[in-house]
Design a protein around this motif. Structure first.
Motif, mmCIF file in Angstrom:
data_model
loop_
_atom_site.group_PDB
_atom_site.id
_atom_site.type_symbol
_atom_site.label_atom_id
_atom_site.label_comp_id
_atom_site.label_asym_id
_atom_site.label_seq_id
_atom_site.Cartn_x
_atom_site.Cartn_y
_atom_site.Cartn_z
ATOM 1 N N UNK A 134 -3.497 -2.114 15.122
ATOM 2 C CA UNK A 134 -4.722 -1.302 15.206
ATOM 3 C C UNK A 134 -5.689 -1.607 14.070
ATOM 4 N N UNK A 135 -5.314 -2.528 13.155
ATOM 5 C CA UNK A 135 -6.217 -2.875 12.053
ATOM 6 C C UNK A 135 -7.462 -3.563 12.608
ATOM 7 N N UNK A 136 -8.595 -3.375 11.914
ATOM 8 C CA UNK A 136 -9.868 -3.934 12.374
ATOM 9 C C UNK A 136 -10.167 -5.302 11.788
ATOM 10 N N UNK A 137 -9.340 -5.776 10.846
ATOM 11 C CA UNK A 137 -9.580 -7.074 10.217
ATOM 12 C C UNK A 137 -8.287 -7.873 10.162
ATOM 13 N N UNK A 138 -8.434 -9.153 9.824
ATOM 14 C CA UNK A 138 -7.274 -10.044 9.770
ATOM 15 C C UNK A 138 -6.402 -9.730 8.566
ATOM 16 N N UNK A 139 -5.096 -9.884 8.749
ATOM 17 C CA UNK A 139 -4.126 -9.650 7.672
ATOM 18 C C UNK A 139 -3.464 -10.968 7.296
ATOM 19 N N UNK A 140 -2.967 -11.029 6.068
ATOM 20 C CA UNK A 140 -2.271 -12.240 5.623
ATOM 21 C C UNK A 140 -0.948 -12.375 6.379
ATOM 22 N N UNK A 141 -0.760 -13.563 6.986
ATOM 23 C CA UNK A 141 0.448 -13.820 7.771
ATOM 24 C C UNK A 141 1.487 -14.563 6.944
ATOM 25 N N UNK A 142 1.057 -15.644 6.274
ATOM 26 C CA UNK A 142 1.994 -16.412 5.468
ATOM 27 C C UNK A 142 1.286 -17.530 4.744
ATOM 28 N N UNK A 143 1.987 -18.102 3.756
ATOM 29 C CA UNK A 143 1.448 -19.197 2.954
ATOM 30 C C UNK A 143 2.398 -20.378 3.029
ATOM 31 N N UNK A 144 1.814 -21.567 3.289
ATOM 32 C CA UNK A 144 2.588 -22.795 3.403
ATOM 33 C C UNK A 144 2.174 -23.724 2.254
ATOM 34 N N UNK A 145 3.151 -24.335 1.576
ATOM 35 C CA UNK A 145 2.867 -25.165 0.401
ATOM 36 C C UNK A 145 3.578 -26.505 0.545
ATOM 37 N N UNK A 146 2.798 -27.599 0.291
ATOM 38 C CA UNK A 146 3.366 -28.940 0.199
ATOM 39 C C UNK A 146 3.093 -29.498 -1.177
ATOM 40 N N UNK A 201 -0.794 -31.530 -4.580
ATOM 41 C CA UNK A 201 -0.131 -30.384 -3.950
ATOM 42 C C UNK A 201 -1.180 -29.594 -3.174
ATOM 43 N N UNK A 202 -0.775 -29.138 -1.973
ATOM 44 C CA UNK A 202 -1.713 -28.392 -1.132
ATOM 45 C C UNK A 202 -1.075 -27.076 -0.725
ATOM 46 N N UNK A 203 -1.896 -26.093 -0.450
ATOM 47 C CA UNK A 203 -1.421 -24.808 0.054
ATOM 48 C C UNK A 203 -2.395 -24.318 1.107
ATOM 49 N N UNK A 204 -1.848 -23.554 2.070
ATOM 50 C CA UNK A 204 -2.679 -22.994 3.140
ATOM 51 C C UNK A 204 -2.158 -21.612 3.472
ATOM 52 N N UNK A 205 -3.044 -20.620 3.438
ATOM 53 C CA UNK A 205 -2.684 -19.247 3.768
ATOM 54 C C UNK A 205 -3.375 -18.857 5.068
ATOM 55 N N UNK A 206 -2.578 -18.369 6.014
ATOM 56 C CA UNK A 206 -3.089 -17.982 7.326
ATOM 57 C C UNK A 206 -3.383 -16.488 7.339
ATOM 58 N N UNK A 207 -4.583 -16.136 7.812
ATOM 59 C CA UNK A 207 -4.977 -14.746 8.006
ATOM 60 C C UNK A 207 -5.220 -14.548 9.505
#
Length: 584
Positions: free
Chosen positions: A154-166, A209-215
Motif C-alpha cells: 500500500x506504500x505510494x513510493x518505491x522501497x529498497x529491495x536489495x543491493x548487489x556488489x561486484x 568495484x560496482x554496486x547497484x541498489x534496486x528500488x
C-alpha cells in the motif's frame, strides 16, 4: 675557352646508384594494435620487423609511456646481448626474446598502457610500432544484501529491495536486475515505481568495484516473485561472461482480498468421524480466524486460531449444520467479504429398539420371537446374529424348542449400505430356564489295578444355576463356569466299593433334580483298556465289518467249487462257447 677542360663527369655518373641505395632503405616494424592478458598471468607482445635493404646488424628497444606522456626505455637487445633497464617497474618482470618479442610475467592492472617497439638498423634508419596492452580481471560477486524487513503493497513510493556488489574487476563490470527470469526495465532516474542507484569505484589496486541498489514499489503479485542480479564482465577475445546471485523473495504485507472455507474430510460424513475444515485468507501476515456454528441466526463461537483449521472430533447427529469462518483484516477495503460458510451433514443411526429388550427368560423347549427396529438418515439393513453366526437377515428372529445351548446373547446389527462404516448393534440376553441337564465328558472306565486314579467330569446346564453333589463326599470336587455351563470335576481312587456302587453326580435347582452315574471296573493289564462307550461302539463296529467280509469270501469260494463239480459230472449241459466262458 677551347683549351680549358670541363669537369670530370665520371664521378657524377657514379653518384646516383650510391644515393639510391642509402636513401631508399627502410625499416618496417609490425606489432598488434591491441594485446590482451588476464590479471597475474604472463603475456607476450610480439614485434616483427623487415629491413628492405641495408646492413645486417640491428637492435631493438622497448619503451613505455608514463603518466606524463614521457617515454622511458625498459629493455634493449641486439644480436649479441640483452639489457633490462634498472629502476623501472618492469626491471624484474620483463625479458626480450630472440625474435624481439617482449615477455611480461605476472601481469598487473597498471600494465594496461601503450608499449613501443623500436628497431634500429644503422644507416637504414629506425622503425617503430606501438601496441595497447589490455588487462582483464574477473570480478567477485558479493552476497546480495536484501531488504529483510516487511514491505507494504500500500506504500505510494518505491522501497529498497536489495543491493548487489561486484568487486575487483577490470574493465568495470555491469549489474542487471532480474525478476522471475526477466530483466527489470529499471532507470537511474528516481520515480515512484522502479529505479536503480548505481556506483563505480576504482580501488587502490586499479581494479573496479560496482554496486547497484534496486528500488521498487511491490504489488501483491510479487509475494511469489524471485529476484536476483547478474554481474557481467568482459574477458579476452571479446567474450562476455556473467555470474548470477542467489534468488531471493520479498516479505510483503498485503491485505486480504479472498477468503476460502472448505471441507477437507470426505463429503460423506458419519457419526464418530473426525471432520476437518480449513479457512484460508490470501492476506499477509495471516489474520486471526474465528470459527462459529450458526444456529437460528445466531453465531455460537467455537474457537479462534492462526492456523485456519477447525477439527470436529467424534461428530454426532447434532454436529450437522452451518459453520462460519470470519477473518479480521483492517487493511482490506470494506467491499471485500471476509466471512464464509460451510454446511456439513452427519449421517446417523438412532439407537435400536429390541423387543424383548436387554434380557428375556424362556422355559426349556419353549419358543421365542424377537424383533428389532431403528431409524437413520438413510435406508438401513437389519440382521440377527449369535456370536459370528448369522441367524436372520430381517428385523425378526424366531427360535423354536430352545435348549440350554440356545441360551446367550443375541445381537441385532443395523448398517447403512450407502454410508460405508455406519452401523449400530444392540443385544438381548436369552436365559433358558428348566430342570438341570447333565452331560459327561469321556472318561477311563477300566483300570488295570485297584487304587488307580480316575478323573470324572459332569457338564451341568440349567437355570437357575443348579447345585452339584457327588456321591463321594469325602473327595473334594472343583467347579468352573463357562458361559451357561457349570463344569464339575472330581478325581477318585478306584476301589472294589466304588466298582460296586459306582460314582454319581447330581444337580438340582428349583425346577428339579438330575443325576448321572459313572461305572468303573478293573481289567488286567493284558486286556486292552476301554474308554467311553462311544469308543467301544466304534471298535465293535469295525470287528463286525471284518467278519462280514470273511463270510462273503467263503460263500463265493463254495459257489465256484459247486459249479466246477457239476461240470465234471456232466450235470451241466453247456455248449462249448458257454463252457469256455464259464471256465474263463
Amino acid at each position: 675557352m677551347a683549351g680549358t677542360s670541363g669537369p670530370d663527369l665520371r664521378w657524377i655518373l657514379l653518384l646516383p646508384p650510391l644515393c639510391f641505395t642509402v636513401c631508399f632503405a627502410e625499416v618496417v616494424v609490425s606489432v598488434p594494435e591491441v594485446v590482451e592478458a588476464e590479471l597475474w598471468k604472463n603475456v607476450l607482445i610480439p614485434c616483427t620487423h623487415m629491413i628492405t635493404e641495408g646492413p645486417a646488424d640491428y637492435s631493438v628497444q622497448w619503451f613505455i609511456a608514463d603518466k606524463n606522456g614521457e617515454r622511458r626505455r625498459i629493455a634493449y637487445r641486439d644480436e649479441f646481448s640483452t639489457s633490462i633497464d634498472r629502476n623501472t617497474e618492469y626491471t624484474e618482470r620483463v625479458s626480450v626474446d630472440q625474435d624481439f618479442s617482449l615477455r611480461i610475467t605476472g601481469v598487473e592492472v597498471t600494465d594496461e598502457r601503450v608499449f613501443y617497439c623500436q628497431v634500429m638498423a644503422g644507416e637504414a634508419g629506425n622503425g617503430e610500432g606501438m601496441t595497447n596492452l589490455k588487462v582483464y580481471a574477473p570480478p567477485e560477486l558479493q552476497e546480495v544484501k536484501k531488504n529483510a524487513g516487511t514491505l507494504s503493497v500500500t506504500e505510494s513510493s518505491a522501497s529498497e529491495i536489495g543491493t548487489c556488489v561486484g568487486k575487483n574487476g577490470n574493465p568495470a563490470p555491469t549489474i542487471t536486475w532480474y525478476k522471475n527470469g526477466k530483466v527489470l526495465p529499471a532507470t537511474t532516474e528516481r520515480n515512484d515505481d522502479i529505479y536503480l542507484v548505481s556506483r563505480t569505484v576504482k580501488e587502490a589496486s586499479g581494479l573496479h568495484s560496482v554496486s547497484s541498489t534496486l528500488y521498487l514499489r511491490p504489488t501483491k503479485q510479487d509475494k511469489d516473485s524471485k529476484f536476483y542480479c547478474r554481474l557481467q564482465y568482459l574477458m579476452p577475445q571479446g567474450k562476455t561472461e556473467s555470474v548470477d546471485s542467489e534468488k531471493f523473495s520479498l516479505k510483503l504485507h498485503y491485505y486480504t482480498e479472498n477468503v476460502n472455507f472448505e471441507l477437507l474430510s470426505p463429503l460423506l460424513i458419519k457419526e464418530g468421524d473426525n471432520v476437518t475444515l480449513r479457512c484460508q485468507a490470501d492476506g499477509y501476515p495471516p489474520p486471526t480466524y474465528d470459527f462459529y456454528k450458526v444456529t437460528d441466526n445466531t453465531n455460537e463461537e467455537i474457537e479462534s486460531n492462526l492456523e485456519g483449521l477447525l477439527v470436529l472430533e467424534h461428530v454426532t447427529k447434532e454436529s450437522s449444520g452451518t459453520y462460519q469462518c470470519q477473518t479480521l483484516d483492517f487493511d482490506s477495503p470494506p467491499e471485500i467479504l471476509l466471512t464464509k460458510n460451510v454446511d456439513i451433514f452427519v449421517n446417523y443411526l438412532e439407537p435400536l429398539i429390541l423387543e424383548p429388550s436387554k434380557e428375556v427368560r424362556v422355559p426349556l423347549e419353549g419358543d421365542l420371537e424377537m424383533s428389532c427396529s431403528g431409524h437413520g438418515s438413510k435406508p438401513m439393513e437389519l440382521k440377527w446374529k449369535k456370536g459370528e453366526k448369522l441367524l436372520s437377515s430381517s428385523s425378526t428372529l424366531s427360535l423354536k424348542s430352545l435348549t440350554y445351548h440356545s441360551a446367550g446373547p443375541y445381537t441385532c446389527e443395523a448398517s447403512v449400505p450407502e454410508v460405508p462404516g455406519l452401523h449400530r448393534s444392540q443385544s438381548v440376553h436369552v436365559i433358558v430356564q428348566g430342570k438341570p441337564k447333565i452331560e459327561e465328558k469321556p472318561y477311563k472306565r477300566h483300570v488295570s489295578t485297584e487304587g488307580e486314579k480316575v478323573t470324572l467330569t459332569c457338564l451341568v446346564f440349567g437355570h437357575p444355576n443348579p447345585e452339584i453333589f457327588w456321591s463321594v463326599p469325602e473327595v473334594q470336587h472343583s467347579m468352573n463356569h463357562s458361559g451357561n455351563v457349570i463344569i464339575s470335576t472330581v478325581t477318585v481312587e478306584v476301589t472294589q466299593k466304588l466298582i460296586q456302587s459306582g460314582v454319581s453326580c447330581s444337580a438340582s435347582n428349583s425346577h428339579g433334580t438330575t443325576q448321572h452315574s459313572f461305572h468303573l471296573s478293573i481289567v488286567p493289564s493284558t486286556a486292552a483298556p476301554s474308554l467311553s462307550p462311544a469308543v467301544n461302539q466304534q471298535q465293535g463296529g469295525s470287528s463286525t465289518a471284518v467278519i462280514a467280509v470273511i463270510v462273503c469270501v467263503v460263500v463265493l469260494l463254495l459257489l465256484v467249487g459247486l459249479f466246477y463239480f457239476l461240470q465234471k459230472k456232466g450235470k451241466l449241459h453247456c455248449g462249448k462257447s458257454e463252457k469256455k466262458s464259464l471256465i474263463t
